[in-house]
Design an enzyme around this catalytic site. Structure first.
Site, PDB file in Angstrom:
ATOM      1  CE  LYS A   1      38.830  34.219  49.673  1.00 50.03           C
ATOM      2  NZ  LYS A   1      39.489  35.194  50.682  1.00 50.03           N
TER       3      LYS A   1
ATOM      4  CE  LYS B   1      43.182  41.469  43.917  1.00 52.15           C
ATOM      5  NZ  LYS B   1      42.622  40.811  45.091  1.00 52.15           N
TER       6      LYS B   1
ATOM      7  CE  LYS C   1      40.908  47.755  49.978  1.00 53.52           C
ATOM      8  NZ  LYS C   1      40.495  46.758  48.702  1.00 53.52           N
TER       9      LYS C   1
ATOM     10  CG  ASP D   1      36.714  36.936  43.718  1.00 50.65           C
ATOM     11  OD1 ASP D   1      36.240  38.110  44.080  1.00 50.65           O
ATOM     12  OD2 ASP D   1      36.611  35.809  44.164  1.00 50.65           O
TER      13      ASP D   1
END
Length: 311
Positions: free
Chosen positions: A53, A58, A84, A171
Site C-alpha cells: 500500500k 516500502k 517521486k 499498491d
C-alpha cells in the site's frame, strides 16, 4: 494498447514508444498488462520486487534490506520505480536524477550515456537507480521500467550484480507498475496490521498470481511493517496461504531514520535498533538462501470485507 470491436488486445512495447511489437501471451483472462521486450532480461542476479500500500514504508524497507544484503558481501542494485524518485535518498543522501530525465536530455539516445549519468553509489556500496515515472496522466510505468532495465543491460551493469531490488510505486497493480514482476523471481509484500494495507496486499497477490502464469515470479513472503501486533496480518495470511517472513514494529527510530536521510544501519545504536538491524540481516540471509514460493488464493472483495469484520 489497441482496441478492436470492443475486444482488448495486449501489445508489447519494445525498444521505444511506437516501436515494433512482439507477440506475447496474455496474463490470464481479461489481461491488458504491459509486456517487456523478451530480449531484455536480468539473468545473473537474484531479483526481488517490493510492493505494498502507498505510504506503508516500502522504500525504507527496500533500502535497509539492500544494506543488509551488502553487509552479507553481496553486490546490490536498488531500482526505485516511482515518479517521486525518493526510493534511494536514504542511501545516497540526495534525490538523484531519474533514468527518464537523463534519457530525455539526450533525446532518448541511450548510447550517449555512461553509467555515471544514472547510477549512483549509496551507503556501503549499494548501487542506486531511480527509474522515475511517465508524464502525469499520459505515459506508462511499464515503459519506464523497461527502458531502465534495457539501459542497465546495455551498459553491462547487471553482470556484476548479485541482488536487484525493485521498489515499486504504491499498491498500483496496473500493467505498467506490475512490470517489475516480469523480471523478479520473488515478490515481497509490505503491509501493516490494518484493513487498507491488507486489502492492498490481497490485490497485489492477485497481480502476482496473474504474472506467474507466464513468468517465474512467485510470492516470496509478507513483511509486517509499522505494526506493534500482527494478528490481522497473520489471520489473513493463514486464510489465503501466505507466510510472514519479517516483522518491523512501529518504532520512532525507523521514522527518524527517514527524516535524517539515513539507513537504520547508520543511526545511533540502541537495543531496539539493534533488534531491527538483526531482523533485516536475518531476512536478507533467508532471501539469499532461497525462500520457497508461496501459492495463495486471494479473496474476492466482499470476502475480505466480511473476513476483517465489516458489515
Amino acid at each position: 494498447m489497441s482496441m478492436t470491436n470492443g475486444n482488448r488486445i495486449p501489445l508489447s512495447p519494445v525498444g521505444h514508444a511506437g516501436g515494433p511489437r512482439a507477440r506475447v501471451k496474455p496474463d490470464g483472462d481479461g489481461s491488458v498488462q504491459v509486456h517487456q521486450d523478451p530480449q531484455v532480461n536480468i539473468d545473473s542476479a537474484k531479483v526481488f520486487a517490493v510492493y505494498g500500500k502507498g505510504g506503508i514504508g516500502k522504500s525504507t524497507t527496500s533500502s535497509n534490506l539492500s544494506v543488509a544484503f551488502s553487509k552479507l558481501g553481496k553486490r546490490v542494485l536498488q531500482i526505485g520505480c516511482d515518479p517521486k524518485h525518493d526510493s534511494t535518498f536514504t542511501l545516497t543522501k540526495q534525490l538523484v536524477p531519474t533514468v527518464i530525465d537523463v534519457l530525455e536530455s539526450v533525446d532518448f539516445h541511450g548510447e550517449e550515456l555512461t553509467p555515471d549519468d544514472f547510477v549512483y553509489e549509496g551507503y556501503n556500496g549499494v548501487m542506486c537507480v531511480e527509474a522515475g515515472g511517465p508524464p502525469a496522466g499520459t505515459g506508462c510505468g511499464g515503459y519506464v521500467v523497461g527502458q531502465t532495465v534495457k539501459l542497465l543491460k546495455e551498459h553491462h551493469l547487471l553482470e556484476d550484480t548479485d541482488v536487484v531490488i525493485f521498489d515499486v510505486l504504491g499498491d498500483v497493480v496496473c500493467g505498467g507498475f506490475a512490470a517489475p514482476l516480469q523480471h523478479a523471481q520473488r515478490a515481497l509484500i509490505v503491509t501493516a496490521n490494518d484493513f487498507d494495507s491488507i486489502f492492498a496486499m490481497n490485490r497485489i497477490v492477485a497481480a502476482i498470481q496473474a504474472k506467474s502464469k507466464n513468468y517465474q515470479v512467485r510470492v516470496g513472503g509478507v513483511i509486517a511493517n509499522r505494526s506493534a501486533a500482527c494478528d490481522q496480518i497473520d489471520g489473513f495470511n493463514n486464510r489465503i496461504g501466505l507466510d510472514r517472513v519479517a516483522h518491523f514494529p512501529d518504532l520512532d527510530v525507523i521514522r527518524l531514520s527517514r527524516l535524517k536521510k539515513s539507513t537504520l544501519f547508520e543511526m545511533e545504536p540502541s537495543p531496539e535498533l539493534d533488534a531491527v538491524q538483526e531482523e533485516y540481516m536475518r531476512l536478507a540471509q533467508s532471501l539469499w538462501d532461497g525462500v520457497e514460493p508461496q501459492y495463495a488464493a486471494p479473496m474476492k472483495d466482499r470476502e475480505i470485507f466480511d473476513f476483517l469484520g465489516f458489515d
